[in-house]
Design an enzyme around this catalytic site. Structure first.
Site, short mmCIF file in Angstrom:
data_model
loop_
_atom_site.label_atom_id
_atom_site.label_comp_id
_atom_site.label_asym_id
_atom_site.label_seq_id
_atom_site.Cartn_x
_atom_site.Cartn_y
_atom_site.Cartn_z
N LYS A 229 0.84 -1.20 0.00
CA LYS A 229 0.00 0.00 0.00
C LYS A 229 0.87 1.24 0.00
O LYS A 229 1.82 1.34 0.79
CB LYS A 229 -0.91 0.02 1.23
CG LYS A 229 -1.87 -1.16 1.32
CD LYS A 229 -2.64 -1.16 2.63
CE LYS A 229 -3.58 -2.36 2.72
NZ LYS A 229 -4.33 -2.39 4.01
N GLY B 264 -7.51 -4.16 2.14
CA GLY B 264 -8.65 -4.07 3.05
C GLY B 264 -8.20 -3.90 4.48
O GLY B 264 -7.00 -3.90 4.78
N ALA C 235 -1.63 -7.65 10.34
CA ALA C 235 -0.94 -8.92 10.11
C ALA C 235 -1.05 -9.85 11.31
O ALA C 235 -1.26 -11.06 11.15
CB ALA C 235 0.53 -8.65 9.78
N LYS D 28 -5.14 6.30 3.54
CA LYS D 28 -5.59 6.01 4.92
C LYS D 28 -4.43 6.00 5.90
O LYS D 28 -4.60 6.32 7.08
CB LYS D 28 -6.37 4.70 4.95
CG LYS D 28 -5.59 3.46 4.51
CD LYS D 28 -4.94 2.72 5.64
CE LYS D 28 -4.15 1.52 5.13
NZ LYS D 28 -3.57 0.73 6.22
N SER E 253 -1.86 -0.36 14.80
CA SER E 253 -1.51 0.45 13.63
C SER E 253 -0.20 1.19 13.85
O SER E 253 -0.07 2.00 14.77
CB SER E 253 -2.64 1.46 13.35
OG SER E 253 -2.20 2.47 12.46
N ASN F 219 1.02 3.47 11.81
CA ASN F 219 0.83 4.87 11.45
C ASN F 219 0.14 5.65 12.57
O ASN F 219 0.52 6.79 12.86
CB ASN F 219 0.04 4.96 10.15
CG ASN F 219 0.81 4.38 8.99
OD1 ASN F 219 1.76 4.98 8.50
ND2 ASN F 219 0.43 3.18 8.55
N GLU G 272 4.05 3.24 6.39
CA GLU G 272 3.87 3.72 5.02
C GLU G 272 3.33 5.14 4.95
O GLU G 272 3.57 5.85 3.98
CB GLU G 272 2.96 2.77 4.24
CG GLU G 272 3.61 1.46 3.83
CD GLU G 272 4.66 1.62 2.75
OE1 GLU G 272 4.90 2.77 2.31
OE2 GLU G 272 5.24 0.61 2.34
#
Length: 332
Positions: A108, A137, A141, A192, A255, A257, A282
């Site tokens: 992504k 989606g 992980a 996102k 997450s 991010n 990312e």
């Protein structure tokens, strides 16, 4: 079915473990030491520690062998390298002289220097590869590695690629939906991550749930505006790969991010945060690409601009939020 997974980071490892429950699966990484550890322990202690991998899963550091496995008649090749390494991997695939007929990627983001999406990089480097698509989606992980329920979407203009990906992944706790909006799915998966940094900053500053909801909702509008201009369909952004992935990444404590945003709000420097994470975030990598694309298309993306200000221009997180609140009133 034979499946080759190229990339043994957390996501590639989790997907390979899922695939190995049903298919003849080979996981490749260029790091021979990582592969040796996987072979010895059936656990990726570097990227997905504590998750036991199926005994049936096989590992190899030989790219040629992995490509041959993924190029069989009844086979699928899954590219699980990060976007930053995608072009290099495509070069290596081409140099190996064995490009699988059916390829799906799970990375992504936008390529930092060119601002290209993954499908554009693959089209440029592997022009002979025609049956391909993106699988994306709302998914962490670790939860996939734990066989917890997850729903993903495969997008491809190739019906055969969609069907093959569905046959490979749709089993156990994983549900797969299909579509053909490759651009929309990829833009959602990239933007996102930037928006999750924003919600992490907001939560880290203690601005409350109202602020979080506003950031997610207005962030979705930014994502959709950019995605439609780049060729995606508006309805894609209210689905799993847009709104679904945004909600998960913006609110879930797994997450990376979101973690970056939380730590920035706590006063830590970006270099210290990324060093402590030890994994790819990312949103940091592609934030400038997203903003550059928005500016080139004259698209208003104030949340993305605020995130870039904090990440790269030395703007304090609280000042960035104040800047958003001072914007002129407008129709929704």
């Amino acid at each position: 079915m034979k499946v080759a997974v190229l990339g043994a980071g957390a996501w590639g490892t989790a997907l390979a473990g899922h695939l190995a429950a049903r298919h003849d699966t080979l996981l490749w990484a260029r790091d021979a030491a990582l592969i040796a550890g996987l072979q010895a322990r059936h656990e990726n202690s570097r990227y997905l520690d504590g998750i036991a991998l199926p005994d049936a899963l096989r590992y190899d550091a030989d790219l040629g062998a992995a490509l041959a496995h993924g190029a069989a008649d009844d086979a699928l090749c899954v590219i699980a390298a990060p976007v930053a390494g995608l072009r290099t991997l495509c070069h290596a695939m081409r140099d190996a002289g064995c490009v699988p007929a059916h390829v799906v990627w799970v990375c992504k983001g936008f390529e930092a220097d060119t601002h290209l999406l993954p499908h554009q990089v693959i089209a440029a480097e592997l022009p002979e590869q025609q049956s391909n698509g993106v699988l994306s989606g709302p998914s962490f992980a670790r939860e996939v590695g734990q066989s917890l329920p997850v729903a993903l979407t495969v997008a491809s203009v190739s019906a055969e690629c969609r069907e093959r990906t569905l046959a490979a992944f749709h089993h156990g706790a994983m549900r797969i939906y299909t579509g053909d909006d490759v651009v929309g799915v990829e833009v959602g998966g990239a933007v996102k991550n930037v928006l999750a940094i924003a919600t992490g900053i907001s939560d880290g500053l203690g601005l409350g749930l109202n602020a979080r909801a506003a950031l997610i909702t207005r962030g979705l509008a930014e994502m959709s505006r950019l995605g439609v201009v780049l060729g995606g369909r508006a309805e894609t952004f209210t689905g799993l790969t847009g709104l679904g992935d945004l909600i998960l990444t913006a609110t879930g404590d797994l997450s990376r991010n979101r973690t970056v945003g939380l730590q920035l709000a706590a006063g830590r420097t970006l270099n210290d945060i990324l060093g402590a994470l030890g994994h790819v975030a990312e949103g940091v990598r592609c934030a400038q690409a997203v903003l550059a694309l928005a500016r080139a298309q004259s698209i208003d993306m104030p949340i993305t601009q605020a995130v870039c200000g904090v990440l790269f221009d030395g703007i304090a997180p609280r000042d960035a939020v104040s800047g958003l609140l001072r914007r002129d009133a407008r129709a929704e």
